[in-house]
Design an enzyme around this catalytic site. Structure first.
Site, short mmCIF file in Angstrom:
data_model
loop_
_atom_site.label_atom_id
_atom_site.label_comp_id
_atom_site.label_asym_id
_atom_site.label_seq_id
_atom_site.Cartn_x
_atom_site.Cartn_y
_atom_site.Cartn_z
N ARG A 42 0.86 -1.19 0.00
CA ARG A 42 0.00 0.00 0.00
C ARG A 42 0.89 1.23 0.00
O ARG A 42 1.56 1.53 0.99
CB ARG A 42 -0.93 -0.01 1.22
CG ARG A 42 -1.99 -1.09 1.16
CD ARG A 42 -2.87 -0.91 -0.05
NE ARG A 42 -4.09 -1.68 0.04
CZ ARG A 42 -5.02 -1.69 -0.88
NH1 ARG A 42 -4.87 -0.96 -1.98
NH2 ARG A 42 -6.10 -2.40 -0.74
N ALA A 51 -10.94 -6.83 -1.22
CA ALA A 51 -11.77 -5.63 -1.30
C ALA A 51 -11.53 -4.96 -2.64
O ALA A 51 -10.54 -5.23 -3.31
CB ALA A 51 -11.43 -4.67 -0.17
N GLU A 78 -14.62 -8.83 -7.39
CA GLU A 78 -13.38 -8.63 -6.63
C GLU A 78 -12.88 -9.91 -5.99
O GLU A 78 -11.68 -10.16 -5.94
CB GLU A 78 -13.56 -7.53 -5.58
CG GLU A 78 -13.63 -6.14 -6.16
CD GLU A 78 -12.34 -5.67 -6.82
OE1 GLU A 78 -11.25 -6.16 -6.48
OE2 GLU A 78 -12.44 -4.79 -7.70
N GLU A 86 -9.16 -11.06 -7.11
CA GLU A 86 -8.06 -11.01 -6.14
C GLU A 86 -7.63 -12.38 -5.63
O GLU A 86 -6.47 -12.57 -5.32
CB GLU A 86 -8.43 -10.12 -4.96
CG GLU A 86 -8.43 -8.65 -5.32
CD GLU A 86 -8.42 -7.73 -4.11
OE1 GLU A 86 -8.44 -8.20 -2.96
OE2 GLU A 86 -8.38 -6.52 -4.34
N GLU A 100 -2.00 -4.40 -10.17
CA GLU A 100 -2.32 -4.93 -8.84
C GLU A 100 -1.51 -6.21 -8.62
O GLU A 100 -1.56 -7.15 -9.41
CB GLU A 100 -3.83 -5.23 -8.79
CG GLU A 100 -4.36 -5.64 -7.46
CD GLU A 100 -5.87 -5.78 -7.48
OE1 GLU A 100 -6.48 -5.39 -6.49
OE2 GLU A 100 -6.43 -6.29 -8.47
#
Length: 180
Positions: free
Chosen positions: A63, A75, A91, A95, A139
């Site tokens: 992050r 999330a 999601e 993920e 990501e």
């Protein structure tokens, strides 16, 4: 007493890919004026997922705002006009690679109501089936499965360091202890 602050002027400071920032001039309940910097966010979903082995499914990711990696429940951001349940299913698969045919809404909460309008919709999944993760090109996540005890240790060591994941750990701990 009415605590409403009436916006008398609004100025756009920034329009971004994820957030917008606006400066509001407001009239306070006592008649004086002040300024409020407001972050507008489209909202998000988060998922509490537990495997058949009673392990919480989470992801480790970097992050940038924190300048560190943390472990979080899956999330993601709502797309414009998207139903939160649809976002949650998307999601979850993107993920973690998992899919579910059942979602139960647990709660909705504001993340930082002092300056942002982001509303997170928290869902609990049903039975999980394995699939293939398909994260966004920017990501990078690692899927982690942890027992409640392991997750509590991650909270102590600040590997888990966000409110939604801490809430999820406590929610599942309470749920599992009440079913024993």
């Amino acid at each position: 007493m009415d605590f409403t602050e009436k916006t008398i002027n609004k100025q756009s400071l920034y329009q971004g890919k994820i957030i917008d920032v606006n400066l509001h001039d407001v009239t306070l309940p006592n008649g004086k004026t002040s300024k409020r910097e407001i972050v507008n966010h489209p909202g998000a979903v988060a998922l509490i997922c537990v495997t058949e082995e009673k392990k919480l499914v989470m992801v480790r990711q970097y992050r940038k705002a924190l300048e560190k990696e943390i472990v979080e429940i899956p999330a993601g951001k709502l797309e414009k006009g998207e139903d939160p349940e649809d976002t949650a299913k998307r999601e979850l698969e993107e993920e973690t690679g998992y899919q579910t045919d059942y979602l139960k809404k647990v709660a909705s909460f504001y993340t930082s109501p002092g300056f942002a309008d982001e509303l997170v919709h928290l869902f609990e999944t049903g039975t999980l089936t394995e699939g293939k993760a398909a994260t966004d090109e920017d990501e990078f996540v690692e899927v982690i499965e942890a027992t409640i005890e392991e997750a509590e240790k991650m909270i102590e060591t600040e590997e888990i360091h966000d409110a939604k994941t801490m809430f999820a750990v406590q929610y599942i701990k309470q749920k599992l202890s009440s079913t024993r």
